[in-house]
Design an enzyme around this catalytic site. Structure first.
Site, PDB file in Angstrom:
ATOM      1  CG  ASN A   9      -1.763   1.214   1.363  1.00 31.36           C
ATOM      2  OD1 ASN A   9      -1.822   2.036   0.433  1.00 31.36           O
ATOM      3  ND2 ASN A   9      -2.432   1.363   2.489  1.00 31.36           N
ATOM      4  CE  LYS A  11      -0.288   3.160   4.873  1.00 25.88           C
ATOM      5  NZ  LYS A  11      -0.231   3.288   6.327  1.00 25.88           N
ATOM      6  CG  HIS A  99      -6.001   1.760   5.096  1.00 26.64           C
ATOM      7  ND1 HIS A  99      -5.590   2.690   6.032  1.00 26.64           N
ATOM      8  CD2 HIS A  99      -4.969   0.906   4.927  1.00 26.64           C
ATOM      9  CE1 HIS A  99      -4.342   2.387   6.404  1.00 26.64           C
ATOM     10  NE2 HIS A  99      -3.941   1.316   5.742  1.00 26.64           N
ATOM     11  CD  GLU A 101      -3.159   5.380   6.786  1.00 23.18           C
ATOM     12  OE1 GLU A 101      -3.088   5.492   5.551  1.00 23.18           O
ATOM     13  OE2 GLU A 101      -2.261   4.821   7.465  1.00 23.18           O
ATOM     14  CD  GLU A 171      -3.323  -2.355   7.391  1.00 26.64           C
ATOM     15  OE1 GLU A 171      -2.193  -2.510   6.923  1.00 26.64           O
ATOM     16  OE2 GLU A 171      -4.036  -1.378   7.121  1.00 26.64           O
ATOM     17  N   GLY A 177       2.673   2.401  10.838  1.00 28.36           N
ATOM     18  CA  GLY A 177       3.621   3.504  10.656  1.00 28.36           C
ATOM     19  C   GLY A 177       4.362   3.897  11.912  1.00 28.36           C
ATOM     20  CB  SER A 213       5.503  -1.584  12.061  1.00 26.49           C
ATOM     21  OG  SER A 213       5.023  -0.278  12.337  1.00 26.49           O
TER      22      SER A 213
HETATM   23  P1  13P Z   1       3.124   0.466   7.683  1.00 20.66           P
HETATM   24  O1  13P Z   1       3.644  -0.834   7.095  1.00 20.66           O
HETATM   25  O2  13P Z   1       3.860   1.648   7.173  1.00 20.66           O
HETATM   26  O3  13P Z   1       3.012   0.399   9.164  1.00 20.66           O
HETATM   27  O4  13P Z   1       1.623   0.646   7.119  1.00 20.66           O
HETATM   28  C1  13P Z   1       0.700  -0.375   7.277  1.00 20.66           C
HETATM   29  C2  13P Z   1      -0.515  -0.040   6.510  1.00 20.66           C
HETATM   30  O5  13P Z   1      -1.309   0.797   6.909  1.00 20.66           O
HETATM   31  C3  13P Z   1      -0.734  -0.740   5.244  1.00 20.66           C
HETATM   32  O6  13P Z   1      -2.019  -0.531   4.768  1.00 20.66           O
END
Ligand code: 13P
Length: 261
Positions: A9, A11, A99, A101, A171, A177, A213
């Site tokens: 992803n 982002k 997601h 976010e 997640e 992150g 992560s």
């Molecule tokens: P990270 O791997 O940067 O923690 O992000 C995870 C994520 O939100 C993937 O959709």
């Protein structure tokens, strides 16, 4: 162990020039050392999809294309949104749905998540339903029931013929992150709870991914001890070598577990 799936992803990172560059690097690395057992998918920003699709096609890459989001609506007065038909026309075969976010920052409610998931599978596209609790929910020890409710809200009543198109990504928001991946024990506990809920909803064969992560250093433990079927990778998917390293870990773990059978 199910066939592993690794989704990158990206982002809101990489413009189309950078996206082309990364896709070329990925294609070369995976051509030199093909992954025999692992499905690989990348989810670039909308504006990069066309360019990334062209590179994947010209390189005859096995990497599939995902979108990070889609509108629940088919077409019309939805300024700023993108429809599923627009995505499938570009060769998009997967869509991330709900997601954290999008849920947290773009007011994506459980109802909109459920409607979006239906739009995706109705179009015969694979949906990756993202679920996961925040730190407050975990501190209150309500993570299992919270995630079970997210699953039920999105999946209950989905027609049987669409079920094979669904993948779940767990997640935990506190692990995204932060460099603080959930431990294998925490992931294993949640994977079991998720599979239990999925079975009750008629999704016994659904793949369950972990995200938060993930790196090539923690991937093997998470896969083997956490009991997941692969990963939804954020930060580590932005570099070709770290992303392909995670794919290789999945490949190796799958080969070892197949030999044991
Ligand atoms: P990270 O791997 O940067 O923690 O992000 C995870 C994520 O939100 C993937 O959709």
């Amino acid at each position: 162990m199910n066939r592993p799936l690794v989704i990158g992803n990206w982002k809101m990172n990489l413009d189309f020039v950078e996206a082309v560059h990364l896709t070329q690097q990925l294609s070369v690395l995976l051509k030199n050392q093909p992954s025999a057992h692992t499905d690989a998918v990348v989810a670039p920003p909308f504006v990069d999809l066309r360019s990334v699709a062209s590179v994947l096609e010209s390189e005859r890459s096995s990497v599939a294309l995902a979108a990070q989001h889609v509108s629940a609506h088919e077409s019309g007065a939805h300024t700023g949104e993108v429809s599923l038909a627009m995505l499938t026309r570009l060769g998009v075969a997967w869509v991330l749905v709900g997601h954290s976010e999008r849920r947290a920052h773009y007011a994506m409610s459980d109802d909109v998540v459920a409607a979006t998931l239906r739009t995706v599978v109705r179009g015969a596209v694979n949906a990756v339903l993202c679920v996961g609790e925040d730190e407050a929910v975990r501190d209150a020890s309500e993570h299992e029931s919270y995630v079970a409710a997210q699953l039920a809200s999105a999946l209950a009543g989905l027609e049987e013929k669409s079920r094979a198109l669904v993948t779940v990504a767990y997640e935990p928001i506190w692990a995204i992150g932060t460099g603080r991946s959930a431990s294998a024990a925490q992931i294993s506990e949640m994977t079991l709870a998720i599979r239990r809920e999925l079975s009750a909803l008629g999704f016994a064969d659904t793949r369950v991914l972990y995200g938060g992560s993930v790196t090539s250093d923690n991937a093997a433990t998470t896969l083997l001890d956490g009991g997941v079927d692969g990963f939804l990778v954020g930060g580590a998917s932005l570099k070709a070598d770290s992303f392909t390293a995670i794919i290789r870990v999945c490949d190796d773990c799958y080969a070892v577990s197949a030999n044991r059978r």
